[in-house]
Design a protein around this motif. Structure first.
Motif, short mmCIF file in Angstrom:
data_model
loop_
_atom_site.label_atom_id
_atom_site.label_comp_id
_atom_site.label_asym_id
_atom_site.label_seq_id
_atom_site.Cartn_x
_atom_site.Cartn_y
_atom_site.Cartn_z
N GLY A 67 22.76 -14.20 -52.26
CA GLY A 67 23.28 -14.95 -53.18
C GLY A 67 24.99 -15.03 -53.05
N LEU A 68 25.42 -15.20 -51.81
CA LEU A 68 26.77 -15.53 -51.57
C LEU A 68 27.15 -16.75 -52.06
N GLU A 69 26.25 -17.88 -52.11
CA GLU A 69 26.91 -19.10 -52.75
C GLU A 69 26.95 -19.22 -54.20
N GLN A 70 26.43 -17.84 -54.81
CA GLN A 70 26.30 -17.94 -56.40
C GLN A 70 27.69 -17.65 -56.88
N ASN A 71 28.77 -17.08 -56.07
CA ASN A 71 30.02 -16.57 -56.61
C ASN A 71 31.09 -17.20 -55.67
N PRO A 72 32.24 -18.01 -56.09
CA PRO A 72 33.14 -18.66 -55.33
C PRO A 72 33.85 -17.57 -54.64
N VAL A 73 34.30 -16.40 -55.12
CA VAL A 73 35.25 -15.36 -54.51
C VAL A 73 34.51 -15.01 -53.14
N LEU A 74 33.19 -14.48 -53.49
CA LEU A 74 32.25 -14.06 -52.30
C LEU A 74 32.22 -14.98 -51.32
N ALA A 75 31.91 -16.39 -51.86
CA ALA A 75 31.64 -17.39 -50.71
C ALA A 75 32.86 -17.82 -50.04
N GLN A 76 34.19 -17.77 -50.71
CA GLN A 76 35.22 -17.95 -49.92
C GLN A 76 35.56 -16.95 -48.99
N ALA A 77 35.33 -15.65 -49.28
CA ALA A 77 35.65 -14.82 -48.25
C ALA A 77 34.66 -15.03 -47.07
N GLY A 78 33.42 -15.35 -47.23
CA GLY A 78 32.35 -15.70 -46.13
C GLY A 78 32.89 -16.80 -45.26
N ALA A 79 33.62 -18.20 -45.93
CA ALA A 79 33.99 -19.08 -45.27
C ALA A 79 35.20 -18.84 -44.50
N GLU A 80 36.19 -17.97 -45.04
CA GLU A 80 37.32 -17.58 -44.05
C GLU A 80 36.83 -16.93 -42.93
N ALA A 116 34.13 -16.99 -41.21
CA ALA A 116 33.60 -18.01 -40.32
C ALA A 116 34.76 -18.85 -39.66
N LEU A 117 35.51 -19.25 -40.50
CA LEU A 117 36.73 -20.06 -39.85
C LEU A 117 37.64 -19.14 -39.00
N LEU A 118 38.06 -17.90 -39.40
CA LEU A 118 38.64 -17.15 -38.45
C LEU A 118 38.03 -16.79 -37.25
N SER A 119 36.55 -16.74 -37.13
CA SER A 119 35.88 -16.51 -36.16
C SER A 119 35.56 -17.82 -35.11
N GLY A 120 36.24 -18.74 -35.57
CA GLY A 120 35.81 -20.06 -34.71
C GLY A 120 34.59 -20.78 -35.11
N GLU A 121 33.77 -20.14 -36.25
CA GLU A 121 32.74 -20.93 -36.57
C GLU A 121 32.57 -21.65 -37.71
N ASP A 122 33.16 -22.94 -37.59
CA ASP A 122 33.37 -23.91 -38.69
C ASP A 122 32.31 -24.52 -39.01
N GLU A 123 31.14 -24.53 -38.33
CA GLU A 123 29.98 -25.04 -39.03
C GLU A 123 29.31 -24.08 -40.14
N ALA A 124 29.47 -22.80 -39.88
CA ALA A 124 29.01 -21.67 -40.77
C ALA A 124 29.60 -21.89 -41.90
N ALA A 125 31.15 -22.25 -42.04
CA ALA A 125 32.01 -22.17 -43.18
C ALA A 125 31.57 -23.61 -43.96
N CYS A 126 30.96 -24.55 -43.10
CA CYS A 126 30.56 -25.72 -43.91
C CYS A 126 29.44 -25.70 -44.74
N ALA A 127 28.47 -24.79 -43.95
CA ALA A 127 27.20 -24.50 -44.48
C ALA A 127 27.41 -23.67 -45.61
N ILE A 128 28.16 -22.83 -45.96
CA ILE A 128 28.61 -22.03 -47.22
C ILE A 128 29.11 -22.89 -48.09
N SER A 129 30.09 -23.73 -47.79
CA SER A 129 30.24 -24.73 -48.77
C SER A 129 29.58 -25.78 -49.18
N ASP A 130 28.40 -26.14 -48.36
CA ASP A 130 27.44 -26.96 -48.96
C ASP A 130 26.57 -26.38 -49.91
#
Length: 436
Positions: free
Chosen positions: A124-137, A139-153
């Motif tokens: 349920g990561l996508e259900q909460n913006p706080v958890l989702a933002q942690a996941g996106a960050e 991914a971005l810090l790990s150089g996995e931009d596509e994973a961050a974009c998938a969380i955003s979608d």
């Protein structure tokens, strides 16, 4: 009675009994997930880590750990505790906002990989913006931009928040949708204008021009700077600095100069985590007169070896107390603070040494008295998670250099009492190395 009459009688009896049976059926709602139960790795800590821990303390401390730099010993403690899977602090385990703060703190203190593992196991990561933002960050810090974009979608709630608008514009541009990206960028800037994001994303949208200096404020700025080919160096937020530094060692280490002289070289080996080499070097020092070192330096080396090995002895502490009572003013302060740290690890004292120790004046404390008292209580009651949070609270207020000697001694004593002896030794080593 005919067969038909019997059947009707049975049905009537069943109908009459149904309400009574229905009253015995209780439907309980499913319990909310405990986000803290998801761990990243084996840390040596148990499933009762957060037993008796205050949810209020967790809500206060975790955001501090995401925003403030810590000393190496405190960083190692934070990574160990936050990577552990255990039912969360009271009233906080089911709070996705606190769970997001936990992951954000873990990222900021160097546990980017651990954070990614936890998030990959969190439903349920996508259900909460706080958890989702942690996941996106993460991914971005790990150089996995596509994973961050998938969380955003996949995000369900909070899509209109400015962070997600900025990330979505970046993702849309990466996907080749420049027109849509421009509209999203304009919407983000109209909602909350940001000059740094504006120049970086503006240059990316234009495909030309000078984007200016890189920005390392967060994962999105870091990804944009990297994508623009800018050098990702310079002042960085804790989370970005941790990502740039790579995966840290599980245990705390320090970088110190290895000289001049064999005593300082042995201290440098200890700082790097090489106890065996330091012990061998100390064994070769058979005299109290050593080039480049004083008697206090040698006593300090013995204290470091004692702390690193976990074998505290009264002779080592007695020598420090003797130096703390009789040496010149500058040396006296070093020896007194070292004695305070070693005593906090549980080294025994003779009655004579205890009398001298009680007269020491070095070792100031800066933490509020109530917080230090709460730390003492948590340690005595063996509340590991609570003890760790309070120790980290004091450490966060102290900054990258670590707590003052008096606060450090309280932290060491409380961690040891709570059963976090590995972390207590790390805080002791750090404090002793600072006195070298």
């Amino acid at each position: 009675m005919t067969g038909r009459s019997i059947s009707l009688a049975v049905l009537a009896a069943f109908a009459l009994s149904t309400p009574a049976l229905a009253q015995d059926v209780h439907v309980s709602p499913l319990a909310a997930p405990d986000f803290f139960s998801t761990g990243a790795r084996e840390t040596g800590l148990g499933a009762d880590l957060w037993r008796g821990a205050s949810g209020l303390t967790a809500r206060t401390v975790l955001p501090l750990l995401a925003a403030k730099p810590l000393s190496p010993a405190a960083q190692a403690l934070a990574r160990r505790v936050l990577a552990t899977g255990a039912s969360g602090p009271e009233g906080a385990g089911q709070d996705p906002g606190v769970a997001g703060a936990r992951v954000g703190a873990l990222i900021a203190q160097g546990g980017v990989r651990d954070a990614a593992v936890i998030l990959s196991r969190t439903a349920g990561l996508e259900q909460n913006p706080v958890l989702a933002q942690a996941g996106a960050e993460a991914a971005l810090l790990s150089g996995e931009d596509e994973a961050a974009c998938a969380i955003s979608d996949r995000l369900v709630a909070g899509r209109e928040e400015v962070y997600w608008l900025r990330l979505r514009a970046y993702c849309q541009l990466k996907a080749g949708n420049s027109g849509t990206a421009q509209l999203t960028f304009d919407l983000a800037q109209s909602q909350a204008r940001d000059a740094i994001y504006g120049r970086l994303m503006g240059a990316k949208l234009a495909g030309a021009g000078d984007p200016g200096a890189p920005s390392l404020r967060n994962g999105l700025d870091y990804a944009l700077s990297r994508n623009l080919g800018l050098p990702v160096t310079g002042a960085a937020a804790p989370a970005v600095a941790a990502a740039l530094a790579g995966s840290p060692a599980a245990s705390a280490t320090w970088t110190v100069e290895g000289g001049p002289g064999p005593v300082k070289a042995a201290m440098a080996a200890l700082a790097a985590g090489d106890l065996a080499t330091a012990q061998a070097m100390r064994a070769g020092l058979t005299s109290d007169t050593i080039p480049g070192a004083t008697i206090t330096d040698l006593a300090l080396l013995d204290a470091l070896l004692s702390a690193a090995s976990g074998k505290t002895d009264p002779q080592t502490l007695d020598r420090l107390i003797e130096r703390g009572a009789a040496a010149d003013a500058k040396t006296r302060v070093r020896a007194q603070q070292a004695a305070l740290i070693l005593a906090a690890l549980g080294a025994p004292m003779s009655p004579q040494a205890r009398g001298q120790f009680a007269g020491f004046t070095a070792g100031d404390a800066k933490a509020p008295v109530a917080r230090a008292f709460a730390l003492d209580i948590a340690g005595a009651e063996k509340l590991q998670g609570e003890t760790a949070l309070l120790a980290l609270w004091i450490s966060a207020d102290a900054g990258a250099a670590g707590p003052a000697a008096g606060d450090r001694a309280r932290i060491i004593r409380a961690l040891k009492a709570a059963g976090l002896e590995e972390d207590a030794r790390a805080f002791a080593l750090e404090g002793l190395l600072a006195l070298r």
